[in-house]
Design a protein around this motif. Sequence first.
Motif, PDB file in Angstrom:
ATOM      1  N   ALA A   1     123.501 -60.382  -3.453  1.00  0.00           N
ATOM      2  CA  ALA A   1     123.258 -60.939  -4.789  1.00  0.00           C
ATOM      3  C   ALA A   1     123.849 -62.338  -4.904  1.00  0.00           C
ATOM      4  N   ARG A   2     125.040 -62.544  -4.375  1.00  0.00           N
ATOM      5  CA  ARG A   2     125.673 -63.863  -4.442  1.00  0.00           C
ATOM      6  C   ARG A   2     124.932 -64.880  -3.588  1.00  0.00           C
ATOM      7  N   SER A   3     124.404 -64.462  -2.438  1.00  0.00           N
ATOM      8  CA  SER A   3     123.665 -65.403  -1.599  1.00  0.00           C
ATOM      9  C   SER A   3     122.358 -65.818  -2.270  1.00  0.00           C
ATOM     10  N   ILE A   4     121.727 -64.910  -3.002  1.00  0.00           N
ATOM     11  CA  ILE A   4     120.517 -65.261  -3.746  1.00  0.00           C
ATOM     12  C   ILE A   4     120.867 -66.224  -4.875  1.00  0.00           C
ATOM     13  N   ASP A   5     121.959 -65.953  -5.590  1.00  0.00           N
ATOM     14  CA  ASP A   5     122.397 -66.858  -6.650  1.00  0.00           C
ATOM     15  C   ASP A   5     122.708 -68.248  -6.104  1.00  0.00           C
ATOM     16  N   LEU A   6     123.363 -68.312  -4.959  1.00  0.00           N
ATOM     17  CA  LEU A   6     123.696 -69.593  -4.347  1.00  0.00           C
ATOM     18  C   LEU A   6     122.439 -70.336  -3.906  1.00  0.00           C
ATOM     19  N   PHE A   7     121.465 -69.622  -3.352  1.00  0.00           N
ATOM     20  CA  PHE A   7     120.209 -70.237  -2.921  1.00  0.00           C
ATOM     21  C   PHE A   7     119.510 -70.903  -4.103  1.00  0.00           C
ATOM     22  N   PHE A   8     119.372 -70.178  -5.213  1.00  0.00           N
ATOM     23  CA  PHE A   8     118.698 -70.735  -6.371  1.00  0.00           C
ATOM     24  C   PHE A   8     119.521 -71.844  -7.026  1.00  0.00           C
ATOM     25  N   ALA A   9     120.841 -71.743  -6.986  1.00  0.00           N
ATOM     26  CA  ALA A   9     121.685 -72.796  -7.545  1.00  0.00           C
ATOM     27  C   ALA A   9     121.536 -74.086  -6.754  1.00  0.00           C
ATOM     28  N   LYS A  10     121.427 -73.991  -5.437  1.00  0.00           N
ATOM     29  CA  LYS A  10     121.238 -75.183  -4.614  1.00  0.00           C
ATOM     30  C   LYS A  10     119.860 -75.791  -4.795  1.00  0.00           C
ATOM     31  N   LYS A  11     118.880 -74.985  -5.209  1.00  0.00           N
ATOM     32  CA  LYS A  11     117.532 -75.497  -5.476  1.00  0.00           C
ATOM     33  C   LYS A  11     117.403 -76.073  -6.882  1.00  0.00           C
ATOM     34  N   GLY A  12     118.443 -75.964  -7.702  1.00  0.00           N
ATOM     35  CA  GLY A  12     118.431 -76.549  -9.028  1.00  0.00           C
ATOM     36  C   GLY A  12     118.225 -75.547 -10.152  1.00  0.00           C
ATOM     37  N   PHE A  13     118.076 -74.274  -9.840  1.00  0.00           N
ATOM     38  CA  PHE A  13     117.909 -73.242 -10.861  1.00  0.00           C
ATOM     39  C   PHE A  13     119.242 -72.532 -11.062  1.00  0.00           C
ATOM     40  N   ASN A  14     120.166 -73.195 -11.729  1.00  0.00           N
ATOM     41  CA  ASN A  14     121.524 -72.683 -11.860  1.00  0.00           C
ATOM     42  C   ASN A  14     121.693 -72.016 -13.219  1.00  0.00           C
ATOM     43  N   GLY A  15     121.004 -70.906 -13.434  1.00  0.00           N
ATOM     44  CA  GLY A  15     121.080 -70.205 -14.704  1.00  0.00           C
ATOM     45  C   GLY A  15     122.411 -69.515 -14.926  1.00  0.00           C
ATOM     46  N   ASN A  16     123.096 -69.127 -13.869  1.00  0.00           N
ATOM     47  CA  ASN A  16     124.375 -68.429 -13.994  1.00  0.00           C
ATOM     48  C   ASN A  16     125.553 -69.388 -14.064  1.00  0.00           C
ATOM     49  N   ASN A  17     125.283 -70.686 -14.095  1.00  0.00           N
ATOM     50  CA  ASN A  17     126.332 -71.712 -14.075  1.00  0.00           C
ATOM     51  C   ASN A  17     127.280 -71.491 -12.907  1.00  0.00           C
ATOM     52  N   LEU A  18     126.707 -71.252 -11.747  1.00  0.00           N
ATOM     53  CA  LEU A  18     127.473 -70.992 -10.532  1.00  0.00           C
ATOM     54  C   LEU A  18     128.102 -72.287 -10.041  1.00  0.00           C
ATOM     55  N   ILE A  19     129.379 -72.247  -9.793  1.00  0.00           N
ATOM     56  CA  ILE A  19     130.096 -73.407  -9.281  1.00  0.00           C
ATOM     57  C   ILE A  19     130.229 -73.229  -7.779  1.00  0.00           C
ATOM     58  N   PHE A  20     129.760 -74.212  -7.039  1.00  0.00           N
ATOM     59  CA  PHE A  20     129.894 -74.140  -5.583  1.00  0.00           C
ATOM     60  C   PHE A  20     130.275 -75.516  -5.053  1.00  0.00           C
ATOM     61  N   ASN A  21     130.947 -75.509  -3.920  1.00  0.00           N
ATOM     62  CA  ASN A  21     131.410 -76.734  -3.298  1.00  0.00           C
ATOM     63  C   ASN A  21     131.234 -76.575  -1.800  1.00  0.00           C
ATOM     64  N   ASP A  22     130.535 -77.494  -1.172  1.00  0.00           N
ATOM     65  CA  ASP A  22     130.231 -77.385   0.251  1.00  0.00           C
ATOM     66  C   ASP A  22     131.142 -78.264   1.097  1.00  0.00           C
ATOM     67  N   GLN A  23     132.420 -78.123   0.940  1.00  0.00           N
ATOM     68  CA  GLN A  23     133.323 -78.869   1.783  1.00  0.00           C
ATOM     69  C   GLN A  23     134.191 -77.893   2.574  1.00  0.00           C
ATOM     70  N   GLU A  24     134.730 -78.381   3.645  1.00  0.00           N
ATOM     71  CA  GLU A  24     135.546 -77.544   4.517  1.00  0.00           C
ATOM     72  C   GLU A  24     136.892 -77.266   3.852  1.00  0.00           C
ATOM     73  N   PHE A  25     137.324 -76.015   3.925  1.00  0.00           N
ATOM     74  CA  PHE A  25     138.589 -75.624   3.327  1.00  0.00           C
ATOM     75  C   PHE A  25     139.562 -75.289   4.452  1.00  0.00           C
ATOM     76  N   ILE A  26     140.630 -76.056   4.570  1.00  0.00           N
ATOM     77  CA  ILE A  26     141.610 -75.868   5.636  1.00  0.00           C
ATOM     78  C   ILE A  26     142.983 -75.683   5.003  1.00  0.00           C
ATOM     79  N   VAL A  27     143.683 -74.673   5.462  1.00  0.00           N
ATOM     80  CA  VAL A  27     145.059 -74.476   5.016  1.00  0.00           C
ATOM     81  C   VAL A  27     145.932 -74.715   6.238  1.00  0.00           C
ATOM     82  N   ARG A  28     146.432 -75.922   6.340  1.00  0.00           N
ATOM     83  CA  ARG A  28     147.240 -76.312   7.481  1.00  0.00           C
ATOM     84  C   ARG A  28     148.188 -77.423   7.043  1.00  0.00           C
TER      85      ARG A  28
END
Length: 127
Positions: free
Chosen positions: A88-115
């Motif tokens: 369900a989350r992958s479908i929401d992310l797919f549509f959010a990246k295509k511009g259909f962000n009805g759920n107001n999903l917040i996503f960030n495509d940067q690398e997360f490093i804890v070092r």
Amino acid sequence: MKENDIDMLPDRLNRMPVVYKGMTVREISLMVGVGAIIGGLFGIILFILFGRWVLIPSAIVFMPLPTLFFGGNKVTKLKRGKPETWFARSIDLFFAKKGFNGNNLIFNDQEFIVRRKKLKNNKVKQK
């Protein structure tokens, strides 16, 4: 403890129940929708070939059955070993990246490093 208290809450109380081939109701409705779209396209092709308009709604009605049967195996393989909400989350992310962000999903495509990284003056900076 009192007599009316519950010792423990069930683990799967708020989970969507598995209905068919490891899919929940939301996943089944998605597969049926995809099957109806495929059936509509297939029905238009049959209409062009044979000239009978009744083939379009017939294909829309009957195409979700094979889509659900064969697509259920694919969805089950995709979900194997992943958390329950992954599909369900992958479908929401797919549509959010295509511009259909009805759920107001917040996503960030940067690398997360804890070092930790050492600076020149031996201070440690959290990255």
